[in-house]
Write an enzyme that holds these catalytic residues in place. Structure first.
Site, PDB file in Angstrom:
ATOM      1  N   GLU A 178       0.792  -1.204   0.339  1.00 17.09           N
ATOM      2  CA  GLU A 178       0.140  -0.164  -0.473  1.00 17.09           C
ATOM      3  C   GLU A 178       0.699   1.467   0.308  1.00 17.09           C
ATOM      4  O   GLU A 178       1.459   2.175   1.314  1.00 17.09           O
ATOM      5  CB  GLU A 178      -1.303  -0.116   1.273  1.00 17.09           C
ATOM      6  CG  GLU A 178      -1.614  -0.781   0.754  1.00 17.09           C
ATOM      7  CD  GLU A 178      -2.650  -0.995   2.319  1.00 17.09           C
ATOM      8  OE1 GLU A 178      -2.997   0.287   3.275  1.00 17.09           O
ATOM      9  OE2 GLU A 178      -3.702  -1.730   2.238  1.00 17.09           O
TER      10      GLU A 178
ATOM     11  N   GLU B 115      -5.102  -8.859   0.948  1.00 16.89           N
ATOM     12  CA  GLU B 115      -6.083  -8.283   2.144  1.00 16.89           C
ATOM     13  C   GLU B 115      -7.080  -8.245   2.598  1.00 16.89           C
ATOM     14  O   GLU B 115      -7.152  -7.719   0.871  1.00 16.89           O
ATOM     15  CB  GLU B 115      -5.164  -6.983   3.462  1.00 16.89           C
ATOM     16  CG  GLU B 115      -3.653  -7.200   3.694  1.00 16.89           C
ATOM     17  CD  GLU B 115      -3.354  -5.920   4.361  1.00 16.89           C
ATOM     18  OE1 GLU B 115      -4.114  -4.985   4.849  1.00 16.89           O
ATOM     19  OE2 GLU B 115      -1.963  -5.989   4.366  1.00 16.89           O
TER      20      GLU B 115
HETATM   21  C1  GBH Z   1      -4.028  -2.050   5.716  1.00 17.00           C
HETATM   22  O1  GBH Z   1      -4.468  -1.163   5.228  1.00 17.00           O
HETATM   23  C2  GBH Z   1      -3.032  -2.326   5.957  1.00 17.00           C
HETATM   24  O2  GBH Z   1      -1.811  -3.216   5.071  1.00 17.00           O
HETATM   25  C3  GBH Z   1      -2.878  -3.704   7.141  1.00 17.00           C
HETATM   26  O3  GBH Z   1      -1.208  -2.963   7.897  1.00 17.00           O
HETATM   27  C4  GBH Z   1      -3.932  -2.579   8.167  1.00 17.00           C
HETATM   28  O4  GBH Z   1      -3.560  -3.542   9.705  1.00 17.00           O
HETATM   29  C5  GBH Z   1      -4.941  -3.246   8.110  1.00 17.00           C
HETATM   30  O5  GBH Z   1      -4.719  -2.166   6.413  1.00 17.00           O
HETATM   31  C6  GBH Z   1      -5.764  -2.662   8.472  1.00 17.00           C
HETATM   32  O6  GBH Z   1      -6.385  -1.038   8.356  1.00 17.00           O
HETATM   33  O7  GBH Z   1      -7.842   6.278  10.117  1.00 17.00           O
HETATM   34  O8  GBH Z   1      -9.739   7.418   7.980  1.00 17.00           O
HETATM   35  O9  GBH Z   1      -7.450   7.707   8.160  1.00 17.00           O
HETATM   36  C7  GBH Z   1      -6.308  -1.080   4.677  1.00 17.00           C
HETATM   37  C8  GBH Z   1      -6.069   0.426   3.998  1.00 17.00           C
HETATM   38  C9  GBH Z   1      -5.210   2.689   5.004  1.00 17.00           C
HETATM   39  C10 GBH Z   1      -6.597   1.398   5.879  1.00 17.00           C
HETATM   40  C11 GBH Z   1      -5.603   3.797   5.546  1.00 17.00           C
HETATM   41  C12 GBH Z   1      -7.101   2.239   6.384  1.00 17.00           C
HETATM   42  C13 GBH Z   1      -6.578   4.891   7.602  1.00 17.00           C
HETATM   43  C14 GBH Z   1      -8.522   5.034   7.191  1.00 17.00           C
HETATM   44  N1  GBH Z   1      -5.817   1.410   5.062  1.00 17.00           N
HETATM   45  N2  GBH Z   1      -7.298   3.754   6.565  1.00 17.00           N
HETATM   46  S1  GBH Z   1      -8.175   6.689   8.654  1.00 17.00           S
END
Ligand code: GBH
Length: 447
Positions: free
Chosen positions: A166, A353
């Site tokens: 990502e 994922e």
């Molecule tokens: C994945 O990202 C990651 O690869 C993994 O490490 C993580 O544990 C998993 O998802 C679960 O989140 O809080 O509103 O700013 C998924 C994409 C991008 C989702 C960042 C959460 C933050 C949203 N992620 N996003 S916010």
């Protein structure tokens, strides 16, 4: 109706080094940007850090037994750059390499295939300090050197590799939005350069892994492309959602797949466009062996507007998991993989994922009957099966996550595991969803 998955379809689960390993000061590991970030007051909920987290560094054998019990065919984990190269480059740390070597051996002993991610956001702090991380082109060569070291060390036993996890989460989310490590504020131009350099590093690592592995390696990325879906399932909206998928993912997926930035994206960047050296776009778009998709949330698209599509804001009460961002629509498994196939004609797609966090409140006997997660898994697998029926080459599924773990800026407040972790005792307790997934794998179908 039974929805059978093909015989060669792989059911696995995923984790990432900083989220599960702990042992941050052991056996010569040096800090990553996430150690520094999580130890900076106010950055992570409750000021949590992953100094211990699930302690998989010491408990990997126990975790592999759990995987075996569940019936996982593959485990996607990431390696920590600063554990194997404490100076970021140069002299490898034997103990760090031994850890991953032992992990791989133990997985193989139990018949579980290791799928290795090289970079899941834990950039060595020493290099961040030296040259501002991905902002410098020095990071490109250092990452390629690290990739080559890992391929030399594990390539006799590991076939499948992911370079980056990502891009947005270690580029814009840090440099433009200050939500993730490193704590570094970039200008618009610098942010575009960080994105560009990270993609060049990805491409160089693909080549480095192939060149250094003693056996034939297969390499891809694990990218959280935004999952567009048509608001109505009619040709005009499907066409719009398909175009939106390419446009919305113009920062990373599109240049990596096509070897050029989209003209519309460059126009949008204007004077902030990155400096591109000769050969960069060719390296960025080095053909990968598969497309890795981290798949979580939908974006609803309708036909119209200047670009041929418009995003429809999601209703405030649209179903979601526990985190506000985790809106649910299980058809992303169908639409996104279909658009990837139609745009870029890839041969293999892996869901690297997919999963969700819920409250997971134990009942009186300590059992976690996480029915919402079971629904989430079942319906997303059904979405993927629908794609397979349509001839889209979805070849495997890595559930996020095997264990509850350190959820970045949300610390330990979000639990994505199918196995519960008590962070005081480090005790692992499979949730009902682990049993559900186990049944799915055994039957190789959902009904
Ligand atoms: C994945 O990202 C990651 O690869 C993994 O490490 C993580 O544990 C998993 O998802 C679960 O989140 O809080 O509103 O700013 C998924 C994409 C991008 C989702 C960042 C959460 C933050 C949203 N992620 N996003 S916010």
């Amino acid at each position: 109706m039974k929805y059978n998955f093909p015989d060669d379809f792989i059911f696995g689960a995923a984790t990432a080094s900083y989220q599960v390993e702990g042992a941050v000061n052991e056996d010569g590991r040096s800090p990553s940007v996430w150690d520094v970030f999580s130890h900076t007051p106010g950055k992570v909920k409750n000021n949590d850090n992953a100094d211990t987290s699930c302690d998989q560094y010491h408990k990997y054998k126990e975790d592999i037994l759990l995987m075996k019990d569940i019936g996982l065919q593959a485990y996607r984990f990431s390696t920590s750059w600063s554990r194997v190269l404490p100076d970021g480059r140069g002299k490898p740390n034997r103990k760090g390499l031994d850890y991953y070597s032992n992990l791989v051996d133990n997985l193989l002993e139990k018949g579980i295939e290791p799928w290795v991610t090289l970079f899941h956001w834990d950039f060595p702090q020493v290099l961040q300090d030296e040259y501002n991380g991905w902002l410098s082109r020095k990071s490109i060569d250092d990452f390629a050197e690290y990739a080559s070291l890992m391929a030399k060390t594990l390539g006799d036993r590991v076939t499948n590799w992911f370079t980056m996890n990502e891009f947005d989460c270690f580029t814009d989310k840090s440099s433009l939005r200050q939500e993730f490590a490193p704590d570094f504020k970039a200008t618009g131009k610098e942010a575009a350069q960080i994105r560009h350099n990270a993609m060049v590093a990805h491409g160089k690592a693909v080549l480095a892994i192939r060149a250094s592995s003693p056996t034939q390696a297969r390499v891809g990325m694990a990218e959280n492309s935004i999952c567009t879906i048509p608001i109505f399932e009619t040709p005009e909206h499907i066409t719009a959602a398909k175009k939106a998928f390419r446009d919305i993912n113009a920062r990373f997926t599109t240049p990596i797949m096509e070897g050029a930035y989209d003209p519309g994206y460059l126009e949008y960047l204007g004077s902030n466009a990155p400096d591109i050296e000769p050969g960069d776009m060719k390296i960025i778009s080095t053909r990968t062996d598969f497309f890795g998709l981290n798949m979580y949330t939908p974006a609803y698209i309708k036909a119209g507007g200047k670009l041929g599509w418009e995003e429809i804001p999601m209703a405030a009460d649209h179903p979601k998991a526990k985190p506000a961002w985790l809106r649910i629509n299980p058809s992303i498994g169908y639409w996104t993989t279909r658009f990837i196939k139609e745009h870029w004609d890839v041969n293999e797609i892996y869901i690297t994922e997919n999963g969700a966090s819920f409250d997971d409140i134990p009942d009186g006997n300590g059992n976690i009957n996480d029915t919402a997660r079971i629904m989430y898994l079942r319906e997303h697998l059904r979405g993927l099966h629908r794609a397979i029926e349509d001839g889209i080459p979805v070849k495997g599924y890595f559930l996020w996550s095997l264990l509850d773990n350190f959820e970045w800026k949300d610390g330990f407040t979000e639990r994505f595991g199918i196995v519960h972790v008590d962070y005081k005792t480090l005790k692992r307790t499979p949730k009902l969803s682990a049993e559900y997934y186990s049944q799915v794998i055994k039957n190789r179908s959902v009904v």
